[in-house]
Motif scaffolding. Sequence first.
Motif, PDB file in Angstrom:
ATOM      1  N   PHE A 310       1.012  -1.061  -0.205  1.00 38.00           N
ATOM      2  CA  PHE A 310       0.213  -0.412  -0.151  1.00 38.00           C
ATOM      3  C   PHE A 310       0.900   1.392  -0.243  1.00 38.00           C
ATOM      4  O   PHE A 310       0.670   2.444  -0.589  1.00 38.00           O
ATOM      5  N   ARG A 311       1.913   0.989   1.064  1.00 38.45           N
ATOM      6  CA  ARG A 311       2.863   2.270   0.613  1.00 38.45           C
ATOM      7  C   ARG A 311       3.095   2.785  -0.783  1.00 38.45           C
ATOM      8  O   ARG A 311       3.856   3.665  -0.713  1.00 38.45           O
ATOM      9  N   LYS A 312       3.955   1.783  -1.735  1.00 40.23           N
ATOM     10  CA  LYS A 312       4.072   2.045  -2.635  1.00 40.23           C
ATOM     11  C   LYS A 312       3.287   2.655  -3.895  1.00 40.23           C
ATOM     12  O   LYS A 312       3.329   3.441  -4.615  1.00 40.23           O
ATOM     13  N   LYS A 313       1.841   2.279  -2.808  1.00 42.15           N
ATOM     14  CA  LYS A 313       1.060   3.391  -4.365  1.00 42.15           C
ATOM     15  C   LYS A 313       1.139   4.902  -4.108  1.00 42.15           C
ATOM     16  O   LYS A 313       0.868   5.307  -2.983  1.00 42.15           O
ATOM     17  N   THR A 314       0.398   5.075  -4.675  1.00 45.44           N
ATOM     18  CA  THR A 314       0.576   7.115  -5.355  1.00 45.44           C
ATOM     19  C   THR A 314      -1.199   7.188  -4.415  1.00 45.44           C
ATOM     20  O   THR A 314      -2.308   6.693  -5.957  1.00 45.44           O
ATOM     21  N   GLU A 315      -1.657   8.535  -4.555  1.00 43.98           N
ATOM     22  CA  GLU A 315      -2.788   8.472  -4.449  1.00 43.98           C
ATOM     23  C   GLU A 315      -3.371   9.877  -5.826  1.00 43.98           C
ATOM     24  O   GLU A 315      -2.914  10.562  -6.464  1.00 43.98           O
ATOM     25  N   VAL A 316      -4.661   9.294  -6.251  1.00 45.21           N
ATOM     26  CA  VAL A 316      -5.801   9.458  -7.644  1.00 45.21           C
ATOM     27  C   VAL A 316      -5.992  11.104  -7.334  1.00 45.21           C
ATOM     28  O   VAL A 316      -7.374  10.667  -5.540  1.00 45.21           O
ATOM     29  N   LYS A 317      -6.974  11.762  -7.486  1.00 42.67           N
ATOM     30  CA  LYS A 317      -7.612  12.698  -7.001  1.00 42.67           C
ATOM     31  C   LYS A 317      -9.126  12.613  -7.381  1.00 42.67           C
ATOM     32  O   LYS A 317     -10.106  13.278  -6.787  1.00 42.67           O
ATOM     33  N   ASP A 318      -8.871  12.348  -8.545  1.00 47.41           N
ATOM     34  CA  ASP A 318     -10.388  11.620 -10.275  1.00 47.41           C
ATOM     35  C   ASP A 318     -10.627  10.921  -9.441  1.00 47.41           C
ATOM     36  O   ASP A 318     -11.619  10.332 -10.630  1.00 47.41           O
ATOM     37  N   GLY A 319     -10.210   9.917  -8.737  1.00 48.28           N
ATOM     38  CA  GLY A 319     -11.400   8.958  -8.726  1.00 48.28           C
ATOM     39  C   GLY A 319     -10.577   7.660  -9.673  1.00 48.28           C
ATOM     40  O   GLY A 319      -9.781   7.929  -9.843  1.00 48.28           O
ATOM     41  N   CYS A 320     -10.831   6.336  -8.960  1.00 46.89           N
ATOM     42  CA  CYS A 320     -10.299   5.121  -9.440  1.00 46.89           C
ATOM     43  C   CYS A 320     -10.549   4.882 -11.119  1.00 46.89           C
ATOM     44  O   CYS A 320      -9.097   4.418 -11.743  1.00 46.89           O
ATOM     45  N   GLN A 322     -11.079   6.108 -13.767  1.00 47.63           N
ATOM     46  CA  GLN A 322     -10.434   6.884 -14.762  1.00 47.63           C
ATOM     47  C   GLN A 322      -9.404   6.516 -14.906  1.00 47.63           C
ATOM     48  O   GLN A 322      -8.933   6.816 -15.943  1.00 47.63           O
ATOM     49  N   LEU A 323      -9.233   5.479 -14.070  1.00 47.63           N
ATOM     50  CA  LEU A 323      -7.491   4.835 -14.672  1.00 47.63           C
ATOM     51  C   LEU A 323      -7.681   3.708 -15.289  1.00 47.63           C
ATOM     52  O   LEU A 323      -8.683   2.630 -15.036  1.00 47.63           O
ATOM     53  N   GLY A 324      -6.612   3.449 -16.508  1.00 49.21           N
ATOM     54  CA  GLY A 324      -5.970   2.217 -17.119  1.00 49.21           C
ATOM     55  C   GLY A 324      -6.061   0.865 -16.416  1.00 49.21           C
ATOM     56  O   GLY A 324      -5.684   1.094 -15.066  1.00 49.21           O
ATOM     57  N   LYS A 325      -5.963  -0.075 -16.994  1.00 48.23           N
ATOM     58  CA  LYS A 325      -5.465  -1.201 -16.493  1.00 48.23           C
ATOM     59  C   LYS A 325      -4.503  -1.645 -15.936  1.00 48.23           C
ATOM     60  O   LYS A 325      -4.120  -1.397 -14.704  1.00 48.23           O
ATOM     61  N   ASP A 326      -2.967  -0.822 -16.868  1.00 46.82           N
ATOM     62  CA  ASP A 326      -1.989  -1.294 -16.020  1.00 46.82           C
ATOM     63  C   ASP A 326      -1.784   0.092 -14.777  1.00 46.82           C
ATOM     64  O   ASP A 326      -0.483  -0.171 -13.609  1.00 46.82           O
ATOM     65  N   GLU A 327      -2.415   1.520 -14.788  1.00 42.79           N
ATOM     66  CA  GLU A 327      -1.928   2.253 -13.823  1.00 42.79           C
ATOM     67  C   GLU A 327      -2.555   1.872 -12.319  1.00 42.79           C
ATOM     68  O   GLU A 327      -2.533   2.303 -11.723  1.00 42.79           O
ATOM     69  N   CYS A 328      -3.520   1.630 -12.838  1.00 42.07           N
ATOM     70  CA  CYS A 328      -5.017   0.870 -11.515  1.00 42.07           C
ATOM     71  C   CYS A 328      -4.842   0.340 -10.706  1.00 42.07           C
ATOM     72  O   CYS A 328      -4.890   1.797  -8.986  1.00 42.07           O
ATOM     73  N   GLU A 329      -3.795  -0.631 -10.236  1.00 43.04           N
ATOM     74  CA  GLU A 329      -3.838  -0.976  -9.322  1.00 43.04           C
ATOM     75  C   GLU A 329      -2.245   0.123  -8.392  1.00 43.04           C
ATOM     76  O   GLU A 329      -2.063  -0.918  -7.757  1.00 43.04           O
ATOM     77  N   ASN A 330      -1.554   0.413  -9.187  1.00 47.05           N
ATOM     78  CA  ASN A 330      -0.355   1.726  -8.236  1.00 47.05           C
ATOM     79  C   ASN A 330      -1.434   2.724  -7.403  1.00 47.05           C
ATOM     80  O   ASN A 330      -0.217   3.688  -7.244  1.00 47.05           O
ATOM     81  N   ASN A 331      -2.485   2.846  -7.470  1.00 49.62           N
ATOM     82  CA  ASN A 331      -3.067   4.022  -6.772  1.00 49.62           C
ATOM     83  C   ASN A 331      -3.915   3.350  -6.203  1.00 49.62           C
ATOM     84  O   ASN A 331      -4.024   2.796  -5.341  1.00 49.62           O
ATOM     85  N   TYR A 332      -4.159   4.610  -5.309  1.00 45.84           N
ATOM     86  CA  TYR A 332      -5.587   5.123  -4.034  1.00 45.84           C
ATOM     87  C   TYR A 332      -6.116   6.063  -4.056  1.00 45.84           C
ATOM     88  O   TYR A 332      -5.222   7.288  -4.356  1.00 45.84           O
ATOM     89  N   ILE A 333      -7.631   6.286  -3.388  1.00 42.96           N
ATOM     90  CA  ILE A 333      -7.990   7.183  -2.935  1.00 42.96           C
ATOM     91  C   ILE A 333      -8.672   7.677  -1.604  1.00 42.96           C
ATOM     92  O   ILE A 333      -8.636   6.605  -0.674  1.00 42.96           O
ATOM     93  N   LYS A 334      -8.385   8.582  -1.506  1.00 41.89           N
ATOM     94  CA  LYS A 334      -8.967   9.194  -0.116  1.00 41.89           C
ATOM     95  C   LYS A 334     -10.599   9.456  -0.384  1.00 41.89           C
ATOM     96  O   LYS A 334     -11.005  10.749  -0.865  1.00 41.89           O
ATOM     97  N   LEU A 335     -11.606   9.445   0.251  1.00 40.37           N
ATOM     98  CA  LEU A 335     -12.587   9.282   0.403  1.00 40.37           C
ATOM     99  C   LEU A 335     -12.952  10.329   2.100  1.00 40.37           C
ATOM    100  O   LEU A 335     -12.397   9.495   3.325  1.00 40.37           O
ATOM    101  N   LYS A 336     -14.402  10.554   2.430  1.00 40.91           N
ATOM    102  CA  LYS A 336     -14.502  10.824   3.793  1.00 40.91           C
ATOM    103  C   LYS A 336     -15.661   9.563   4.232  1.00 40.91           C
ATOM    104  O   LYS A 336     -16.256   8.818   2.751  1.00 40.91           O
ATOM    105  N   ASN A 337     -15.375   9.438   5.234  1.00 42.99           N
ATOM    106  CA  ASN A 337     -16.218   8.152   5.621  1.00 42.99           C
ATOM    107  C   ASN A 337     -17.608   8.455   6.942  1.00 42.99           C
ATOM    108  O   ASN A 337     -16.896   9.323   7.704  1.00 42.99           O
ATOM    109  N   THR A 338     -18.590   8.005   6.297  1.00 41.43           N
ATOM    110  CA  THR A 338     -20.155   9.405   6.982  1.00 41.43           C
ATOM    111  C   THR A 338     -20.177   8.242   8.679  1.00 41.43           C
ATOM    112  O   THR A 338     -20.183   9.251   9.068  1.00 41.43           O
TER     113      THR A 338
END
Length: 368
Positions: A310-320, A322-338
């Motif tokens: 998980f530490r190797k992933k990069t934060e993505v701002k516009d959601g998962c 919109q990412l292609g298959k090659d870059e999908c699992e290299n990223n993460y997203i931050k979301l508000k937990n209600t």
Amino acid sequence: PKFDHDTRKGDSDVQCCQPTCELYTCSGNFVANEAYKGNIGRTNEQCCDQTCSAVKCPKGKKVPAGLKKSPGKTEKECCKDTCNDFLCKPFTVPIGTNQHEVYPDGEAQSFCCEPTCQAYTCDVAKNLTLDPAKATLTKVSDETCCTPTCGSVTCPAGFKIHPSKVNMDAKKTDCCEPLCSSHTCSAGWVADVTKVAAVGNTDEVCCQRTCEVFQCSSGWAKNSAAAKNIGVDDPTCCLPECSLYQPKCEGDYAPNPDANKTVGQTADVCCKKTCSLYACSDGSINIPDAKSVVASTNGECCEDARCPTFRKKTEVKDGCNQLGKDECENNYIKLKNTATNKTDSLACKWADFGFCQVNELEPANCAE
């Protein structure tokens, strides 16, 4: 002939001739001179030379016997130095009977002076040494100048002459000293068998120190098991303390000042363990900087086994999505937990039906 011999009447030496010095006999402080034989004369002054015996020498000088009958009228011709003004060399003194005598050329020291006992060397082989009380005496010899040394003394049983005293004055020295064989060693010392016949009456000379009386240096502790050992050093008599080992507490271990006074020379005894030595539970692994953290619990030393990925992933701002298959699992997203009102990090994951979607939460115990 007489000056008026041509007018004189006579037929004898007395009537016609004048006497020459050849016929004159010198007297008093005068002596004949062959050169004057043909001269006319009848007095010391006409026919003779004055001798040195008539010359008055200044103080410290004298006409020697050999010159008294020799011709001479001056101090330079007739007077010679006497011992009176000669300065004797150190450790020699004037010879009283020669003080007013003329010394032979080149022999002033030997003629005018004589050695004192200070200049005399007593025969050590005969166990003799100079007697200070006789230092100024003359007519030097062993008998005059010397006194017996300790080397001439016969000691009673159990005593011996110390080598340093062999050549000392026996009258002023306690020549005989007890042997170590009669010395009783103090507590903490044992007899030195090699010194039994040696001169001595102290522990330092006759005995060997045991560890019982040895003072350990800083960083060493008394070793009671070595108390009877003969020794005068830390390795023989003492045990090393952890204070000496602290510089070696490195790598998987960290220094532990609280253990400085503890006897030991191993990392397990002297050092603190870091998390790198802790065995994490299933599903957990050691935190990244485990060697810099001193601890021994799962909570302090471990993190979820998924954390490194998980530490190797990069934060993505516009959601998962919109990412292609090659870059999908290299990223993460931050979301508000209600539910918790906190922001969670969630991994992006490629779905089997062909697009990138939000997946699992970041493990809660990942190290920073």
